[in-house]
Design an enzyme around this catalytic site. Structure first.
Site, mmCIF file in Angstrom:
data_model
loop_
_atom_site.group_PDB
_atom_site.id
_atom_site.type_symbol
_atom_site.label_atom_id
_atom_site.label_comp_id
_atom_site.label_asym_id
_atom_site.label_seq_id
_atom_site.Cartn_x
_atom_site.Cartn_y
_atom_site.Cartn_z
ATOM 1 N N PRO A 52 6.845 -2.192 -2.395
ATOM 2 C CA PRO A 52 6.128 -1.973 -1.133
ATOM 3 C C PRO A 52 4.630 -2.166 -1.339
ATOM 4 O O PRO A 52 4.050 -1.568 -2.240
ATOM 5 C CB PRO A 52 6.453 -0.515 -0.774
ATOM 6 C CG PRO A 52 7.042 0.099 -2.003
ATOM 7 C CD PRO A 52 7.551 -1.004 -2.865
ATOM 8 N N TYR A 91 -0.713 10.669 -2.961
ATOM 9 C CA TYR A 91 -0.467 10.945 -1.547
ATOM 10 C C TYR A 91 0.193 12.322 -1.414
ATOM 11 O O TYR A 91 0.314 13.058 -2.391
ATOM 12 C CB TYR A 91 0.320 9.788 -0.909
ATOM 13 C CG TYR A 91 -0.467 8.490 -1.032
ATOM 14 C CD1 TYR A 91 -1.759 8.412 -0.497
ATOM 15 C CD2 TYR A 91 0.022 7.391 -1.726
ATOM 16 C CE1 TYR A 91 -2.531 7.258 -0.633
ATOM 17 C CE2 TYR A 91 -0.748 6.235 -1.875
ATOM 18 C CZ TYR A 91 -2.024 6.180 -1.322
ATOM 19 O OH TYR A 91 -2.789 5.049 -1.474
#
Ligand code: 8CM
Length: 357
Positions: free
Chosen positions: A23, A182
């Protein structure tokens, strides 16, 4: 010995080879919507012969975007543009995947090529949230607001809702982005989580957010489809998160239904050092988790060469390899790799190309 061009089956999904497109954020969406750019970017890599094509980190709520131009799946309206992309990828023989994400304290930033810094309010930045009010640092100066227990529940609800939408869009492979500083990573790393409630402190408490979130996703993501988690397997800092903890977390994730661990590292702090950056540098994490946990793994990180990629698979250090930058250089990497590895017959381009080459 498995080969890079052997099929790989997880649950009811079979990849035509062991090559996946990692990704990669395109920072090319408006209000989270996928555009023609995403169709061409992802579609050309499906035509290019990859077995798995994973769409970029896709935010489960607007506040969880890294930049204003991130992809999103926080509303039903986002689904339609993704249906077209997932369908195209499928029609060209690859499995369409998507990574769901929340950027936490690393949200509200300018795109990398526009400075990669925290956006001010005047630049339409927004309030960020995290486990503790600790800024990432360096150019990311925003101090996140400590999430309340209700907000933790709200974000987990958002992951669950986005999972249902990913299914509706036709994706067959789902990945929780729990790496790179994150939100999930910021909960499980002691560097960014100083909470004193049930989501901070002990190892059990720090991993709770990630394990619970995956559990919520698994409840709506069908048992027949693969569910993966990308982890940072080390903070590369003394006193930070370690591979030993990543192995333990992987065991818990397996229990709540993870099928594969995508083994990355770092990006949780700007201060990390002494990391052995070089070809295949993160493969030892994949090898360790695969052996110690007994779960499928993906290796990622400076994998560029077909012989190198095949060695990772043949030696059992990973079940699949995920290529990022090398796929940007060459969407047709799988065909070149097949030639190098003498497996040409197993990687045939679509007829309009194959006839001529
Ligand atoms: C950018 C956004 C999100 C990520 C990323 C990057 C860039 C490199 C990387 O991971 O390894 O997870």
């Amino acid at each position: 010995m498995p080969n890079l061009f052997d099929r790989f089956t997880v649950k009811d999904v079979t990849l035509r080879n062991r090559i996946g497109v990692s990704p990669m954020c395109q920072y090319s969406s408006r209000d989270g919507f996928a555009s023609d750019w995403h169709l061409v970017h992802l579609g050309s890599r499906a035509i290019g012969g990859a077995g798995l094509v994973i769409a970029e980190a896709t935010a489960v709520e607007p506040r969880g975007r890294i930049s204003p131009q991130d992809a999103g799946l926080w509303s039903d309206e986002h689904v339609e543009a993704l249906v077209r992309i997932a369908k195209f990828i499928t029609e060209h023989g690859a499995v369409p995947g998507i990574q769901l994400a929340h950027a936490g304290r690393k949200a509200s930033c300018a795109r990398p090529w526009e400075g990669d810094h925290s956006l001010t309010d005047e630049e339409d930045g927004w309030e960020t949230v995290g486990p503790s009010p600790l800024a990432f640092g360096h150019k990311l100066w925003r101090v996140p607001r400590e999430m309340t227990l209700d907000e933790i529940r709200d974000v987990q609800n958002a992951f669950e809702a986005a999972t249902s939408r990913a299914l509706e869009a036709g994706y067959q492979w789902l990945e929780l982005h729990a790496a790179h500083g994150y939100l999930c990573h910021s909960f499980y790393s002691p560097l960014s989580n100083h909470r004193t409630d049930e989501y901070g402190g002990s190892f059990e408490n720090r991993i709770r957010f990630t394990v619970e979130t995956l559990d919520r996703m698994r409840r709506v993501w069908p048992e027949r489809l693969p569910l993966a988690v990308r982890l940072s397997c080390s903070d590369w800092v003394d006193g930070g998160w370690t591979i030993e903890e990543a192995i333990e977390l992987s065991k818990r994730l397996k229990k709540v239904g993870a099928d594969l661990i995508d083994c990355s590292s770092g990006f949780g702090t700007p201060d990390y050092k002494n990391y052995p950056f070089g070809p295949g540098w993160q493969v030892p994490f994949s090898d360790a988790i695969r052996r110690e946990v007994g779960i499928h793994t993906a290796a990622v990180g400076l994998i560029t060469d077909p012989v190198q990629a095949n060695e990772i698979i043949a030696s059992g250090k990973a079940d699949i390899v995920l290529l990022a930058r090398e796929m940007l250089r060459d969407p047709y990497w799988p065909y070149r790799a097949a030639l190098t590895l003498d497996r040409k017959s197993e990687a045939t381009p679509p007829a309009p190309y194959a006839h001529w080459i």
